[in-house]
Design an enzyme around this catalytic site. Structure first.
Site, PDB file in Angstrom:
ATOM      1  N   SER A   1       2.868  -0.110 -19.063  1.00 39.27           N
ATOM      2  CA  SER A   1       2.774  -0.698 -20.445  1.00 39.27           C
ATOM      3  C   SER A   1       1.736   0.014 -21.002  1.00 39.27           C
ATOM      4  O   SER A   1       1.859   0.053 -22.333  1.00 39.27           O
ATOM      5  CB  SER A   1       2.204  -2.142 -19.944  1.00 39.27           C
ATOM      6  OG  SER A   1       3.078  -2.927 -19.426  1.00 39.27           O
TER       7      SER A   1
ATOM      8  N   LYS B   1     -10.297  -7.577 -17.939  1.00 41.27           N
ATOM      9  CA  LYS B   1      -9.224  -6.543 -18.600  1.00 41.27           C
ATOM     10  C   LYS B   1      -9.016  -6.956 -19.757  1.00 41.27           C
ATOM     11  O   LYS B   1      -8.651  -7.895 -20.237  1.00 41.27           O
ATOM     12  CB  LYS B   1      -7.957  -6.551 -17.803  1.00 41.27           C
ATOM     13  CG  LYS B   1      -7.304  -5.100 -17.761  1.00 41.27           C
ATOM     14  CD  LYS B   1      -6.201  -5.147 -16.726  1.00 41.27           C
ATOM     15  CE  LYS B   1      -5.235  -4.276 -16.909  1.00 41.27           C
ATOM     16  NZ  LYS B   1      -4.104  -4.289 -15.706  1.00 41.27           N
TER      17      LYS B   1
ATOM     18  N   ARG C   1       6.949   2.812  -8.706  1.00 42.02           N
ATOM     19  CA  ARG C   1       7.488   3.915  -9.528  1.00 42.02           C
ATOM     20  C   ARG C   1       7.552   5.356  -8.847  1.00 42.02           C
ATOM     21  O   ARG C   1       8.533   6.119  -8.931  1.00 42.02           O
ATOM     22  CB  ARG C   1       6.754   4.124 -10.706  1.00 42.02           C
ATOM     23  CG  ARG C   1       7.117   2.771 -11.622  1.00 42.02           C
ATOM     24  CD  ARG C   1       5.974   2.896 -12.627  1.00 42.02           C
ATOM     25  NE  ARG C   1       5.002   2.752 -12.274  1.00 42.02           N
ATOM     26  CZ  ARG C   1       3.534   2.124 -12.926  1.00 42.02           C
ATOM     27  NH1 ARG C   1       3.951   1.955 -14.344  1.00 42.02           N
ATOM     28  NH2 ARG C   1       2.282   1.852 -12.370  1.00 42.02           N
TER      29      ARG C   1
ATOM     30  N   HIS D   1       9.867  -3.800 -15.908  1.00 45.04           N
ATOM     31  CA  HIS D   1       9.444  -4.868 -15.438  1.00 45.04           C
ATOM     32  C   HIS D   1      10.899  -5.971 -15.250  1.00 45.04           C
ATOM     33  O   HIS D   1      11.063  -6.346 -14.257  1.00 45.04           O
ATOM     34  CB  HIS D   1       8.432  -5.545 -16.065  1.00 45.04           C
ATOM     35  CG  HIS D   1       7.205  -5.087 -16.201  1.00 45.04           C
ATOM     36  ND1 HIS D   1       6.548  -4.741 -17.295  1.00 45.04           N
ATOM     37  CD2 HIS D   1       6.307  -4.895 -15.212  1.00 45.04           C
ATOM     38  CE1 HIS D   1       5.374  -4.379 -17.003  1.00 45.04           C
ATOM     39  NE2 HIS D   1       5.032  -4.269 -15.956  1.00 45.04           N
TER      40      HIS D   1
HETATM   41  O1  PNS Z   1       0.370  -5.459 -13.984  1.00 49.23           O
HETATM   42  P1  PNS Z   1      -0.823  -4.937 -12.829  1.00 49.23           P
HETATM   43  O2  PNS Z   1      -2.105  -4.933 -13.814  1.00 49.23           O
HETATM   44  O3  PNS Z   1      -0.507  -3.517 -12.261  1.00 49.23           O
HETATM   45  O4  PNS Z   1      -0.737  -6.160 -11.869  1.00 49.23           O
HETATM   46  C1  PNS Z   1      -1.821  -6.128 -10.949  1.00 49.23           C
HETATM   47  C2  PNS Z   1      -1.940  -7.404 -10.456  1.00 49.23           C
HETATM   48  C3  PNS Z   1      -2.212  -8.429 -11.453  1.00 49.23           C
HETATM   49  C4  PNS Z   1      -0.760  -7.846  -9.713  1.00 49.23           C
HETATM   50  C5  PNS Z   1      -3.171  -7.449  -9.331  1.00 49.23           C
HETATM   51  O5  PNS Z   1      -4.189  -7.041  -9.756  1.00 49.23           O
HETATM   52  C6  PNS Z   1      -3.400  -8.811  -8.538  1.00 49.23           C
HETATM   53  O6  PNS Z   1      -2.877  -9.368  -7.672  1.00 49.23           O
HETATM   54  N1  PNS Z   1      -4.486  -9.493  -9.382  1.00 49.23           N
HETATM   55  C7  PNS Z   1      -4.808 -11.064  -8.741  1.00 49.23           C
HETATM   56  C8  PNS Z   1      -6.028 -11.129  -8.121  1.00 49.23           C
HETATM   57  C9  PNS Z   1      -5.989 -10.816  -6.808  1.00 49.23           C
HETATM   58  O7  PNS Z   1      -5.248 -11.369  -6.028  1.00 49.23           O
HETATM   59  N2  PNS Z   1      -6.584  -9.816  -6.261  1.00 49.23           N
HETATM   60  C10 PNS Z   1      -6.630  -9.118  -4.987  1.00 49.23           C
HETATM   61  C11 PNS Z   1      -5.550  -8.276  -4.815  1.00 49.23           C
HETATM   62  S1  PNS Z   1      -5.510  -7.845  -3.026  1.00 49.23           S
END
Ligand code: PNS
Length: 160
Positions: free
Chosen positions: A127, A41, A90, A17
């Protein structure tokens, strides 16, 4: 002013990150690291703990700030005048889901997503894997900043 967001769960933040955040900080005037809150989550660290850890390890970059958000990422971008979402890729396996989210976010508000290839040194890093390995006593000391490693070690000890 160019402003980008590096969103994520950051439970906890890893060296992978930080690599992305540091590289994004060279490209934009300001980078906001946004801890996205997902009530569905289960996380090892609270949102306050995750933001605090991130503030410590991003203090080295004057143009990086840390925030948290409960809701759609696109709404955060609108409220904070953010023009770009920066995501690390990744491997090809990340691509399908990331592309879907990027296209959905673009469809919703027109916000752009920029994919940054992760440093190959961290291409296996997640993570969830770090937590799993550390839970069973594996050495993750090269994968996390020292301050986060200390917090993780402490949290896992409390849980035992
Ligand atoms: O670290 P992660 O869990 O892979 O991050 C995923 C994250 C938090 C970036 C993604 O789930 C997100 O953008 N969540 C916010 C809610 C949202 O906007 N959802 C619609 C995505 S198209």
């Amino acid at each position: 002013m160019t402003r980008a967001v590096c969103p994520g769960s950051y439970d906890p933040a890893t060296n992978g990150h930080l690599d992305i955040i540091g590289r994004a900080a060279k490209l934009f005037d300001e980078v906001v690291v946004a801890v996205l809150i997902n009530k569905n989550k289960k996380t090892l660290f609270s949102v306050e703990e995750r933001t605090e850890m991130l503030r410590e390890v991003t203090a080295q970059w004057p143009n990086v700030r840390v925030d948290s958000w409960h809701g759609l990422l696109v709404d955060y971008c609108l409220e904070n005048d953010i023009q770009a979402i920066v995501k690390g890729l990744r491997a090809v396996s990340d691509y399908d889901y990331e592309l879907q989210m990027a296209q959905m976010n673009h469809q919703l508000t027109g916000v752009e997503t920029l994919f940054m290839p992760t440093n190959p040194v961290y291409s296996f890093l997640a993570s969830s894997l770090v937590k799993d390995v550390a839970t069973y006593g594996g050495d993750v000391s090269t994968l996390l900043p020292p301050s986060i490693l200390a917090r993780l070690t402490q949290r896992l000890a409390e849980r035992r």
